[in-house]
Design an enzyme around this catalytic site. Structure first.
Site, PDB file in Angstrom:
ATOM      1  CE  LYS A 392      57.925  68.718  73.066  1.00  0.00           C
ATOM      2  NZ  LYS A 392      57.055  67.833  74.345  1.00  0.00           N
ATOM      3  CG  ASN A 429      54.382  66.859  77.769  1.00  0.00           C
ATOM      4  OD1 ASN A 429      55.052  66.260  79.012  1.00  0.00           O
ATOM      5  ND2 ASN A 429      54.816  66.196  76.743  1.00  0.00           N
ATOM      6  CD  GLU A 430      58.719  65.327  78.812  1.00  0.00           C
ATOM      7  OE1 GLU A 430      58.721  65.033  77.483  1.00  0.00           O
ATOM      8  OE2 GLU A 430      58.740  64.473  79.855  1.00  0.00           O
ATOM      9  CB  ILE A 431      57.937  73.625  76.636  1.00  0.00           C
ATOM     10  CG1 ILE A 431      56.227  73.429  76.910  1.00  0.00           C
ATOM     11  CG2 ILE A 431      58.033  74.602  75.556  1.00  0.00           C
ATOM     12  CD1 ILE A 431      55.625  72.838  75.749  1.00  0.00           C
ATOM     13  CB  ALA A 463      55.521  68.778  82.083  1.00  0.00           C
TER      14      ALA A 463
END
Length: 480
Positions: A392, A429-431, A463
């Site tokens: 990210k 989280n939001e991988i 997530a």
């Protein structure tokens, strides 16, 4: 626990004749700090007299200067990044020479290297991971200022996060003095497999390590006390002969009558004291008189919870709604070295608006934050990662995921699993790996296996990131 107030400061000798058993000393005071790189600063003879005196936890990044040109960017608050060095001079009493010495860090941001008297103990990239190193064999006993521990923290490469991380030794540090036969780090695990208003079954397990030079016949003596310190149950395991350099697992079951159950808003805590006792075999325990010494003390809660597909979450037989918020690890203007009162005030205000659960967005929190949630009666989702192998940010954890993720997950679960507040682990989280279903499912299955191998009592969630686009509900990822 047989505690001994060590209060090690720079240039302070430990008092001789310590009591037998695990001794834990706060190691926060009396560090020296340099906000720059320094060649040779790991060596004990290095001159740090001109360095700044600090106590940890310490977040040097929050001190600024803040600049729109800083590489951390807007998400990092335009805070400075770089290399920070910490050094601490300390002494150990001559009477402690027969024991084992360890140092435990709750978190160093980031890419930390640690030395003792010039010997490199190890490196940990993940700034949210807690870790321990053994100092035995590299420390000196009896002489004033005989030892120097040095820590280098490097977060030069930026941007490395989607939020403010802080920098330096931003969580607590402890020194541990152990008997030669002692409990393995984070091995003591207390669970409550059966709970009712009338009685509860408490299961206590621990792994003993024999770092003496001969085999030892040992057993565990377990005593449980309530929140007022009163005894409510005890047990003793069978004896085992543990060879030198080896370990053995011990476990016992204890029944507690009329338990005070841990609940939302009611942080009832019990304490399990685990002692090592001479097993009565051919050799004696690690104490010269063969008596008991304390190996671990664990706070825990007695409660039963589960998730039902039709009705949701149940705690102590009551169907409840989880009303949660996500909280990052920093304290706003105070940075990442957060005083406990800041967390307490936040939780008090959140409770006023109906919040009963916290998601640790998006990384493992400080242990003292979890202990506060235990005492205040908040539910917790303990989250591990904000990314896996797909970045990210250019310098985030994706660089270390393949090498470190399972180690960091194992260590975090073993550190956190005795906190009654935790009801869920989150693997991510939001991988952004999820569009590649085969890759994502392989990673998730490996992480879930590590979670459950170290704590089979809690479910694991995640997530999901745009699950309809990634087809997580169709390709089997969500089912995992």
């Amino acid at each position: 626990m047989s505690r001994f107030s060590i209060a090690i400061l720079a240039a302070a000798l430990l008092a001789p004749g310590r009591l037998p058993g695990t001794q834990t000393a706060a190691f926060d005071a009396g560090w020296r700090f340099l906000k720059a790189d320094a060649a040779g600063a790991e060596k004990p003879e290095f001159d740090d007299s001109g360095w700044r005196a600090v106590d940890v936890p310490h977040d040097w990044s929050i001190e600024g200067p803040f600049d729109a040109k800083n590489a951390t960017g807007a998400a990092g608050g335009f805070s400075p990044a770089g290399v920070g060095w910490y050094r601490k001079h300390f002494a150990l009493a001559a009477g402690d020479a027969g024991g084992r010495v360890f140092i435990e860090f709750d978190g160093v941001m980031a890419n930390s290297d640690v030395w003792i008297n010039g010997y490199h103990l190890g490196r940990r990239p993940y700034g949210y991971a807690s870790f321990e190193y053994e100092l035995t064999g590299h420390v000196n006993f009896g002489a004033k200022d005989a030892n120097v521990v040095a820590v280098r923290a490097d977060n030069v490469a930026q941007p490395a996060s989607r939020w403010y991380t802080g920098a330096g030794i931003y969580r607590h540090v402890r020194l541990l003095l152990e008997e030669p036969v002692h409990a393995e780090h984070w091995s003591t695990f207390v669970t409550t497999p059966k709970v009712s208003a009338a009685e509860a079954t408490v299961w206590v397990e621990s792994r003993l390590v024999n770092q003496s030079e001969q085999a030892r016949s040992v057993k565990l003596q377990i005593r449980i006390t309530d929140s007022r310190g009163g005894p409510v149950g005890s047990a003793e395991t069978g004896a085992q002969m543990v060879a030198a350099g080896k370990s053995a697992d011990f476990a016992a079951e204890i029944t507690v009558k009329n338990p005070e159950r841990w609940d939302i808003g009611h942080g009832a805590l019990y304490r399990a004291e685990v002692g090592v006792l001479d097993g009565g075999g051919a050799t004696r325990g690690s104490r010269a008189d063969g008596g008991v010494h304390t190996a671990a003390t664990v706070e825990f809660g007695i409660r039963e919870f589960h998730f039902d597909a039709d009705t949701g979450f149940w705690l102590n037989g009551i169907n409840l709604k989880i009303k949660g918020v996500a909280m990052h690890h920093d304290g706003g203007a105070v940075g990442a070295a957060v005083p406990l009162r800041v967390w307490q005030r936040r939780l008090e205000l959140l409770r006023q608006i109906g919040v009963n659960a916290i998601r640790t967005a998006h990384n493992p929190p400080a242990p003292d934050f979890l202990a506060l949630c235990d005492r205040m009666g908040f539910l917790v989702m303990d989250e591990m990662f904000d990314c896996w192998t797909v970045a990210k940010n250019p310098y985030d954890y994706h660089l270390y995921f393949n090498e470190w993720s399972k180690t960091d997950t194992r260590d975090t679960v073993r550190r956190d699993r005795n906190h009654p507040s935790i009801i869920l682990y989150s693997a991510g989280n939001e991988i952004h790996d999820t569009p590649k279903a085969d890759l994502a499912k392989e990673i998730l299955s490996g992480l879930v296996a590590v979670f459950h191998a170290n704590d089979p009592t809690r479910p694991v969630t995640q997530a999901l990131f745009r699950p309809n686009v990634s087809h997580d509900y169709d390709d089997g990822l969500a089912d995992m």
